[in-house]
Motif scaffolding. Sequence first.
Motif, PDB file in Angstrom:
ATOM      1  N   UNK A 199       0.773  -0.798  -0.020  1.00  0.00           N
ATOM      2  CA  UNK A 199       0.324   0.016   0.295  1.00  0.00           C
ATOM      3  C   UNK A 199       1.145   1.406   0.295  1.00  0.00           C
ATOM      4  N   UNK A 200       1.782   1.271   1.057  1.00  0.00           N
ATOM      5  CA  UNK A 200       2.803   2.282   1.010  1.00  0.00           C
ATOM      6  C   UNK A 200       3.108   2.713  -0.502  1.00  0.00           C
ATOM      7  N   UNK A 201       4.166   2.138  -0.843  1.00  0.00           N
ATOM      8  CA  UNK A 201       4.728   1.583  -2.231  1.00  0.00           C
ATOM      9  C   UNK A 201       3.711   2.728  -3.061  1.00  0.00           C
ATOM     10  N   UNK A 202       2.129   2.252  -3.274  1.00  0.00           N
ATOM     11  CA  UNK A 202       1.665   2.736  -4.212  1.00  0.00           C
ATOM     12  C   UNK A 202       0.682   3.934  -4.097  1.00  0.00           C
ATOM     13  N   UNK A 203       0.979   3.850  -2.933  1.00  0.00           N
ATOM     14  CA  UNK A 203       1.217   5.410  -2.403  1.00  0.00           C
ATOM     15  C   UNK A 203       1.250   6.290  -2.862  1.00  0.00           C
ATOM     16  N   UNK A 247     -19.470   6.860  -2.004  1.00  0.00           N
ATOM     17  CA  UNK A 247     -19.400   5.178  -1.980  1.00  0.00           C
ATOM     18  C   UNK A 247     -20.176   5.000  -2.874  1.00  0.00           C
ATOM     19  N   UNK A 248     -21.687   5.211  -3.180  1.00  0.00           N
ATOM     20  CA  UNK A 248     -22.982   4.474  -4.002  1.00  0.00           C
ATOM     21  C   UNK A 248     -22.266   4.655  -5.350  1.00  0.00           C
ATOM     22  N   UNK A 249     -21.399   5.879  -5.808  1.00  0.00           N
ATOM     23  CA  UNK A 249     -21.167   6.317  -6.682  1.00  0.00           C
ATOM     24  C   UNK A 249     -19.805   5.343  -7.350  1.00  0.00           C
ATOM     25  N   UNK A 250     -18.391   5.188  -6.118  1.00  0.00           N
ATOM     26  CA  UNK A 250     -17.696   4.372  -6.760  1.00  0.00           C
ATOM     27  C   UNK A 250     -18.041   3.534  -6.406  1.00  0.00           C
ATOM     28  N   UNK A 251     -18.982   2.650  -5.642  1.00  0.00           N
ATOM     29  CA  UNK A 251     -19.137   0.933  -5.708  1.00  0.00           C
ATOM     30  C   UNK A 251     -19.638   0.679  -8.127  1.00  0.00           C
ATOM     31  N   UNK A 286      -4.746  11.409  -7.019  1.00  0.00           N
ATOM     32  CA  UNK A 286      -6.140  11.216  -8.049  1.00  0.00           C
ATOM     33  C   UNK A 286      -7.298  12.525  -7.360  1.00  0.00           C
ATOM     34  N   UNK A 287      -7.180  12.833  -8.631  1.00  0.00           N
ATOM     35  CA  UNK A 287      -8.230  13.699  -9.451  1.00  0.00           C
ATOM     36  C   UNK A 287      -7.390  15.299  -8.068  1.00  0.00           C
ATOM     37  N   UNK A 288      -6.209  15.259  -8.682  1.00  0.00           N
ATOM     38  CA  UNK A 288      -5.157  16.202  -7.661  1.00  0.00           C
ATOM     39  C   UNK A 288      -5.165  16.250  -6.539  1.00  0.00           C
ATOM     40  N   UNK A 289      -6.006  15.592  -5.515  1.00  0.00           N
ATOM     41  CA  UNK A 289      -5.694  14.673  -3.695  1.00  0.00           C
ATOM     42  C   UNK A 289      -4.738  13.925  -4.003  1.00  0.00           C
ATOM     43  N   UNK A 290      -4.299  14.568  -2.642  1.00  0.00           N
ATOM     44  CA  UNK A 290      -3.416  13.549  -2.127  1.00  0.00           C
ATOM     45  C   UNK A 290      -3.942  12.295  -1.534  1.00  0.00           C
ATOM     46  N   UNK A 291      -2.837  11.072  -0.870  1.00  0.00           N
ATOM     47  CA  UNK A 291      -4.019  10.303  -0.272  1.00  0.00           C
ATOM     48  C   UNK A 291      -2.959   9.670   0.814  1.00  0.00           C
ATOM     49  N   UNK A 292      -3.769   9.574   1.769  1.00  0.00           N
ATOM     50  CA  UNK A 292      -3.871   9.309   3.296  1.00  0.00           C
ATOM     51  C   UNK A 292      -3.827   8.236   3.761  1.00  0.00           C
ATOM     52  N   UNK A 346      -4.427   1.389  -6.896  1.00  0.00           N
ATOM     53  CA  UNK A 346      -4.799   1.703  -8.392  1.00  0.00           C
ATOM     54  C   UNK A 346      -5.477   1.236  -8.753  1.00  0.00           C
ATOM     55  N   UNK A 347      -6.508   0.099  -8.316  1.00  0.00           N
ATOM     56  CA  UNK A 347      -7.838  -0.257  -8.062  1.00  0.00           C
ATOM     57  C   UNK A 347      -8.657   1.126  -8.142  1.00  0.00           C
ATOM     58  N   UNK A 348      -8.153   1.572  -6.696  1.00  0.00           N
ATOM     59  CA  UNK A 348      -9.625   2.654  -6.071  1.00  0.00           C
ATOM     60  C   UNK A 348      -8.866   3.580  -7.243  1.00  0.00           C
ATOM     61  N   UNK A 349      -8.186   4.214  -7.024  1.00  0.00           N
ATOM     62  CA  UNK A 349      -7.248   5.471  -8.288  1.00  0.00           C
ATOM     63  C   UNK A 349      -8.361   5.394  -9.424  1.00  0.00           C
ATOM     64  N   UNK A 350      -8.284   4.122 -10.241  1.00  0.00           N
ATOM     65  CA  UNK A 350      -9.248   4.088 -11.907  1.00  0.00           C
ATOM     66  C   UNK A 350     -10.210   4.015 -11.125  1.00  0.00           C
ATOM     67  N   UNK A 351     -10.813   3.642  -9.468  1.00  0.00           N
ATOM     68  CA  UNK A 351     -12.809   4.171  -9.751  1.00  0.00           C
ATOM     69  C   UNK A 351     -13.274   4.938  -8.830  1.00  0.00           C
ATOM     70  N   UNK A 352     -12.447   5.721  -8.580  1.00  0.00           N
ATOM     71  CA  UNK A 352     -12.678   7.184  -8.263  1.00  0.00           C
ATOM     72  C   UNK A 352     -12.689   8.193  -9.358  1.00  0.00           C
TER      73      UNK A 352
END
Length: 390
Positions: free
Chosen positions: A50-54, A328-332, A63-69, A314-320
């Motif tokens: 997780x840390x390496x991908x982040x 939640x509803x949109x990402x699902x 992701x969309x210009x926002x950092x991931x924490x 990268x899965x979460x990034x692609x979904x967002x």
Amino acid sequence: MQIKKIVIAMSSVVLGTSLALAADGPIKIGVVTPLSGTYTPIGQQVKMGLELATKEVNAAGGIMGRKVELIFEDEEANPAVATQKAEKLFQVSNVDFLTGTVNSGSTLAVGQLAERNNKLIATTVSFADSITGDKCSPNVFRVNARAGMQSAALAAWLAKEKPNASVFFIGPDYEMGRSTVAAFKKAAEEKGAKSVGEIFAPLDNKDYSPYFGQVRAAKPNVIYTSVAGNDTVRLLTQMSEYGVNKGVTLVGAAGTVTSQNMTAIGTAAEGYVTGVGYSIKAETPANKKFVAAFQSEFKTQPDLYGTDSYGLIYFYKAAVEKAKSTETDKVRVAMRDLEWATPQGMKKMRGADHQAMQEMYAVKVEKSEFIVISRVPAEQAIGPDTCTRF
């Protein structure tokens, strides 16, 4: 009346400011994973992946210009602790998404909590078929291979190499252990193998020798195990010391023997065969790049847990980015039937049950390395959709 209008106006300004800050602030991902106890080696791989991908995603603009924490909590591979820590992340840290659960019981419990909090979670480790089967949840996704997929690859190899094998099963006594044993037993018996006995030992078991008499009496020529973490070290070394594995083919679940515990197991791991969704030996540009980056960052090799956890970001990034939202509803909706790139190649999230599809391998330990010995295409490995909740 004038005062009431002023208060309403001020409240609107505060609310608007809060929403703007939330949209501009970091995307928070909660990670509930074992950082202590018998599954610590697995939790460490989850953390590193997780840390390496982040780090890579943030360096490329987020992701969309926002950092991931990432916000970590230790679940101790205990479902009760996992739900407590997940509740804290949902309610106090207000995470946008949650991952990291290892123990299949933890994943199921946290999945129920996610539904109540209207949040999404994804496991990168848990094997129990029930997670995307009869206990599936609209709020739970799995990016790693389930037990049935591992079993498909392993059973195909076993039927070819040891027709009509006599198999004894040793698993940990909880959801994952029983699920993996049941999945492989079914797959192996369908291809002609005979089951001659089974044992389920407590998690974090220190002494397996009391079970060895039962194993010997059954006279298997194959032993299958799904213990993991430090339990694997104890089981395999004790089997070697007592000669239980002499003349027997040792097979098991993905992640039973890993790059993290292989050194401690030593020669007792030689010849071990498993069905798995990742091989460090995969000769693709994506995998070579990933392995080099992982080793440079952490001075150790990735295993399937680290690799699937890396791919999860990268899965979460692609979904967002597809949803253009972290709601939640949109990402699902965006996650269902989503295809994304991983070190293993392209994966697809089957929308019907939230189970990732991927090519599976049978791999064998030879001189402390995993060697690919056969393959099963994703479409053949995944099996039928048995989820009926959505």
